[in-house]
Design a protein around this motif. Structure first.
Motif, PDB file in Angstrom:
ATOM      1  N   ALA B 172       0.823  -1.207   0.000  1.00 23.23           N
ATOM      2  CA  ALA B 172       0.000   0.000   0.000  1.00 23.23           C
ATOM      3  C   ALA B 172       0.861   1.261   0.000  1.00 23.23           C
ATOM      4  O   ALA B 172       0.685   2.168  -0.821  1.00 23.23           O
ATOM      5  N   ASP B 173       1.829   1.317   0.922  1.00 25.95           N
ATOM      6  CA  ASP B 173       2.689   2.506   0.997  1.00 25.95           C
ATOM      7  C   ASP B 173       3.502   2.671  -0.279  1.00 25.95           C
ATOM      8  O   ASP B 173       3.733   3.781  -0.747  1.00 25.95           O
ATOM      9  N   HIS B 174       3.952   1.560  -0.821  1.00 24.76           N
ATOM     10  CA  HIS B 174       4.751   1.597  -2.046  1.00 24.76           C
ATOM     11  C   HIS B 174       3.976   2.278  -3.172  1.00 24.76           C
ATOM     12  O   HIS B 174       4.459   3.211  -3.821  1.00 24.76           O
ATOM     13  N   ARG B 175       2.745   1.846  -3.377  1.00 20.35           N
ATOM     14  CA  ARG B 175       1.947   2.424  -4.472  1.00 20.35           C
ATOM     15  C   ARG B 175       1.613   3.880  -4.188  1.00 20.35           C
ATOM     16  O   ARG B 175       1.555   4.708  -5.096  1.00 20.35           O
ATOM     17  N   ILE B 176       1.393   4.210  -2.938  1.00 23.22           N
ATOM     18  CA  ILE B 176       1.093   5.612  -2.619  1.00 23.22           C
ATOM     19  C   ILE B 176       2.293   6.482  -2.925  1.00 23.22           C
ATOM     20  O   ILE B 176       2.171   7.581  -3.474  1.00 23.22           O
ATOM     21  N   MET B 177       3.490   5.999  -2.604  1.00 24.10           N
ATOM     22  CA  MET B 177       4.685   6.787  -2.914  1.00 24.10           C
ATOM     23  C   MET B 177       4.829   6.984  -4.418  1.00 24.10           C
ATOM     24  O   MET B 177       5.222   8.055  -4.887  1.00 24.10           O
ATOM     25  N   LEU B 178       4.492   5.930  -5.192  1.00 27.20           N
ATOM     26  CA  LEU B 178       4.635   6.017  -6.638  1.00 27.20           C
ATOM     27  C   LEU B 178       3.551   6.882  -7.280  1.00 27.20           C
ATOM     28  O   LEU B 178       3.816   7.639  -8.191  1.00 27.20           O
ATOM     29  N   GLU B 179       2.310   6.714  -6.805  1.00 24.55           N
ATOM     30  CA  GLU B 179       1.196   7.371  -7.493  1.00 24.55           C
ATOM     31  C   GLU B 179       0.796   8.702  -6.873  1.00 24.55           C
ATOM     32  O   GLU B 179       0.162   9.526  -7.514  1.00 24.55           O
ATOM     33  N   HIS B 180       1.126   8.901  -5.622  1.00 22.55           N
ATOM     34  CA  HIS B 180       0.722  10.149  -4.964  1.00 22.55           C
ATOM     35  C   HIS B 180       1.899  10.785  -4.256  1.00 22.55           C
ATOM     36  O   HIS B 180       1.747  11.362  -3.176  1.00 22.55           O
ATOM     37  N   GLY B 181       3.051  10.678  -4.868  1.00 18.39           N
ATOM     38  CA  GLY B 181       4.256  11.203  -4.246  1.00 18.39           C
ATOM     39  C   GLY B 181       4.142  12.672  -3.877  1.00 18.39           C
ATOM     40  O   GLY B 181       4.640  13.098  -2.840  1.00 18.39           O
ATOM     41  N   GLU B 182       3.446  13.452  -4.726  1.00 22.56           N
ATOM     42  CA  GLU B 182       3.340  14.886  -4.433  1.00 22.56           C
ATOM     43  C   GLU B 182       2.567  15.120  -3.149  1.00 22.56           C
ATOM     44  O   GLU B 182       2.897  16.000  -2.365  1.00 22.56           O
ATOM     45  N   LYS B 183       1.514  14.327  -2.941  1.00 19.61           N
ATOM     46  CA  LYS B 183       0.726  14.523  -1.723  1.00 19.61           C
ATOM     47  C   LYS B 183       1.538  14.097  -0.502  1.00 19.61           C
ATOM     48  O   LYS B 183       1.452  14.711   0.573  1.00 19.61           O
ATOM     49  N   VAL B 184       2.340  13.036  -0.670  1.00 17.71           N
ATOM     50  CA  VAL B 184       3.187  12.604   0.445  1.00 17.71           C
ATOM     51  C   VAL B 184       4.138  13.730   0.826  1.00 17.71           C
ATOM     52  O   VAL B 184       4.290  14.071   2.002  1.00 17.71           O
TER      53      VAL B 184
END
Lengths: 293, 442
Positions: B172-184
């Motif tokens: 889950a965290d992996h995909r969030i970093m890839l797809e929503h890196g700007e929000k992170v």
């Protein structure tokens, strides 16, 4: 555990090479008796019996510490004692305090001192045997720096217990076990270094002491037995240290030529104490920090 | 970016099983019914603010409490509250109340009010984080607004964003970093303003090279910079907060103290994104990415509404591959087997793992010391388990049982298949809730 059995085949092969039929017979007897005894004991205690290899290892290790001409019934008795009394009476695998193979050997040595100290020069597969004193029991010290002698000690061309003579096979086996991460390197390292340093300090021939007798077998295969050695890394170093000191003291100042067997057994007895006090400080430990309920 | 990965000597190297690492996040269709637990965080449970029969909108606050350690819960769909039920958690010891909402299918939301984080005061920022119900999404579920509040003279010199996700299967965290890196990164900047660290790191295990590269690129073009992306050696449990701090910074958190006592704050990357959503978008925490993996027909990373039941999730993934399985909420090391597939996804659910049941017979301890060799907190699991089984809890404390992370490395390596972690957890539970203050993941 059968990996350990495989590795033990190295010194076993050496023993058969040097001592022929005698070695084969002793090994067969001790291993067979050990397994049978464990089977019977487990049945009597109504516990499951599995061929997990531990009885085979005990039998094999015991055989390697015995003299070549030992009467078969004596070898069987030793194996029986090792399994039934030292191991099963204490609760079986995981619960024994003393190393079963060594305790079996100690039992035989104390009960039958003469046969247990009768050494022969390597016989190969001939049926003749010539008695000779083992290197450690020689009254005169060996000449320091005699490289032919050291070679004989390393390659096994001397008298002694059937498994102890070829130090090279044992060292190779021991290093293999360490590489396979089956035994912790700390115990043999600490044991051997302690013996070496102590011998140096006391003016003894270091190489002679390291390569003769049961030191290598004891350091790599006996002191590293999980059940009877300390749990923690620090504890194992202390175990090796203590065994080293005791071995040298017994060899030099004690009444027996060889000290490995009893020094390891004494350290086995001290293991619970070592476990109690030689723990590691946990992550984040600060003096005075205590856990709260 | 530092060359080479940071590593540590304890722990175990586990098989990754990251079969969903390349699966983009799929938005799950709206569930027909959600079960919103009133206790989804560490701390006090919420009291219900609505009752059966009430109509609610998605994002509407339906539970809250005045207790200091708490976070509100919100409806994740629009519809009607039909029931208040009691849920038992996996241990069977704790019971939680939950509101059941039947969706009307319209997905009508409350009014969201976005904001510019640069124009908000610290107090307002924290209030928005709280009102959105943001809690730690790495598993601990601790209310984030409290974590981000510096009290007294606490100084934070180092902020670490935890993108390790060291447990197998979970992506889950992996995909969030890839797809929503700007929000992170946006969330990271907000957190930065709240705690004012001197140094900022993002720690990512090196089995996620694509995420490391992507975030490095984004961070480089950020105003102000100063974000160090550090690859960590893929080893379990690198992502456990205290182990991460030791591996990355070389510092150890003293026993019984929080990381902030040595000036460090660790935050999960998904939580950073949730902080962005709360502060910038004004969006309440009502959905999250859950990895559904293991013995399912189609393993996926799903963006689901909180309260979706586990069997709804399984259906979306094609069902399980055979019958002799258990449903685990969380990963294979720290997750807990769920007794019932009707239980809902909560704020803390990062993964639903379908695992075939492998029974191993427990044998006698052979004192090999493997558990001691792998324990990342340098404890003696065999001794702890021995005393735990005997009920000798004072002895357990003497061996620092409350410092145990419950990572599971000990059980994993035990050649006698002794469930060491289980015995330790039982003793910790009996010793009281205090030992649940820390968790294996950040």
């Amino acid at each position: 555990m059968y990996i350990v059995v495989l590795v033990l085949l190295l010194p076993t092969a050496a023993s058969v090479y040097y001592f022929g039929y005698n070695a084969l017979l002793t090994i067969a007897i001790t291993v067979g008796t050990a397994v049978l005894t464990e089977f019977l004991c487990r049945k009597i205690r109504r516990k499951p019996f599995t061929m997990d290899g531990s009885a085979v290892i005990t039998g094999l290790l015991l055989a390697l510490t015995l003299p070549p001409l030992i009467p078969p019934w004596m070898a069987a008795l030793g194996a029986f004692f090792a399994i039934a009394v030292v191991k099963e009476l204490f609760g079986g695998l995981g619960h024994n305090i003393f190393n079963p193979a060594l305790a079996g050997r100690a039992f035989l040595q104390v009960s039958f001192p003469i046969p247990m100290a009768t050494w022969v020069a390597p016989t190969g597969f001939s049926l003749d045997a010539v008695t000779s004193a083992s290197p450690l029991s020689e009254a005169l010290p060996q000449s320091v720096g005699d490289w032919y002698f050291y070679r004989d000690l390393l390659l096994g061309n001397t008298s002694g217990s059937i498994g102890e003579t070829m130090a090279l096979a044992i060292i190779a086996g021991g290093l293999l076990l360490i590489a396979l991460r089956i035994i912790d390197w700390r115990t043999p390292f600490s044991y051997i270094v302690t013996v070496a340093v102590l011998c140096l300090v006391l003016g003894q021939d270091v190489i002679f002491h390291l390569l003769s007798g049961g030191l290598m077998l004891g350091a790599f295969f006996m002191a590293t037995d999980y059940v009877t050695a300390p749990l923690t890394r620090r504890g194992r170093v202390i175990f090796g240290l203590g065994a080293g000191i005791l071995t040298v003291l017994i060899r030099l100042y004690g009444g027996m030529p060889e000290g490995v067997c009893f020094s390891i057994l004494i350290m086995n007895a001290l293991t619970p104490l070592i476990d109690r006090y030689a723990g590691h400080k946990p992550y984040g430990y600060k003096k005075g920090a205590k856990s709260e309920a | 970016m530092k060359a080479g990965s940071k590593t540590f000597h304890y722990g175990v190297r586990l098989p990754d099983c990251k079969i969903t690492a390349d699966s983009p996040i799929e938005t799950a269709p709206l569930p027909s019914r959600v079960i919103i637990s009133l206790h989804q965080n560490l701390g006090a449970p919420c009291q219900p603010l609505v009752k059966p029969g009430d109509r609610v909108l998605a994002g509407q606050k339906i539970g809250d409490t005045d207790d200091s350690i708490s976070a509100p819960v919100h409806a994740s769909v629009s519809g009607q509250v039909t029931d208040i039920i009691t849920l038992a958690d996996a241990s069977g010891r704790r019971h939680k109340q939950a509101l059941v909402i039947d969706s009307d299918g319209k997905d009508e939301w409350v009014q969201l009010n976005p904001a510019n984080p640069d124009e908000l005061s610290i107090q307002d920022t924290l209030r928005r984080v709280r009102e959105a119900g943001v809690v730690g999404m790495g598993g601990a579920a601790f209310p984030s607004h409290i974590k981000l509040t510096l009290t007294g003279d606490t100084q934070i010199d180092t902020l670490i964003l935890n993108g390790c996700e060291c447990e197998p299967y979970i992506t889950a965290d992996h995909r969030i970093m890839l797809e929503h890196g700007e929000k992170v990164l946006s969330g990271l900047q907000i957190i930065r303003r709240l705690v004012c660290p001197d140094e900022v790191y993002i720690a990512i295990e090196d089995n996620k090279r694509d995420a490391i590269a992507h975030l490095s690129q984004l961070a480089a073009s950020l105003n102000g910079g100063g974000i160090n992306i550090v690859p960590m050696s893929t080893r379990y449990p690198t992502g456990a907060r205290e182990i991460l701090i030791k591996t990355l910074l070389g510092r150890e958190v003293p026993i019984n103290q929080r990381a902030r006592s040595i000036g460090v704050l660790v935050h999960n990357v998904s939580t950073a994104m949730a902080v962005h959503q709360a502060v910038v978008e004004g969006k309440p925490f009502i959905e999250r990415v859950v990895t559904v993996s293991g013995a399912v027909a189609q393993p996926k990373n799903l963006l689901v509404r909180l309260g979706t039941t586990l069997d709804d999730l399984l259906e979306l993934c094609g069902g399980s591959c055979n019958d002799n399985i258990q449903l685990i909420s969380g990963g294979p090391m720290t997750g807990s087997a769920q007794p019932d597939a009707g239980l809902p996804v909560t704020k803390a659910t990062s993964c639903v793992l379908v695992k075939e049941i492998e029974a191993a017979e427990e044998m006698d301890c052979i004192r090999c010391g493997s558990c001691i060799d792998v324990c990342p907190k340098r404890l003696e699991p065999v001794t702890l388990a021995k005393y735990a089984r005997a009920g000798r809890y004072q002895d357990c404390l003497r061996y620092y049982i409350d410092a145990c992370l419950r990572c599971g490395c000990c059980s994993y390596v035990c050649p006698s298949h002794i469930p060491l972690l289980h015995y330790i957890k039982t003793a910790q539970a009996d010793l009281g809730g205090k030992v649940y203050g820390d968790s294996a993941r950040s």
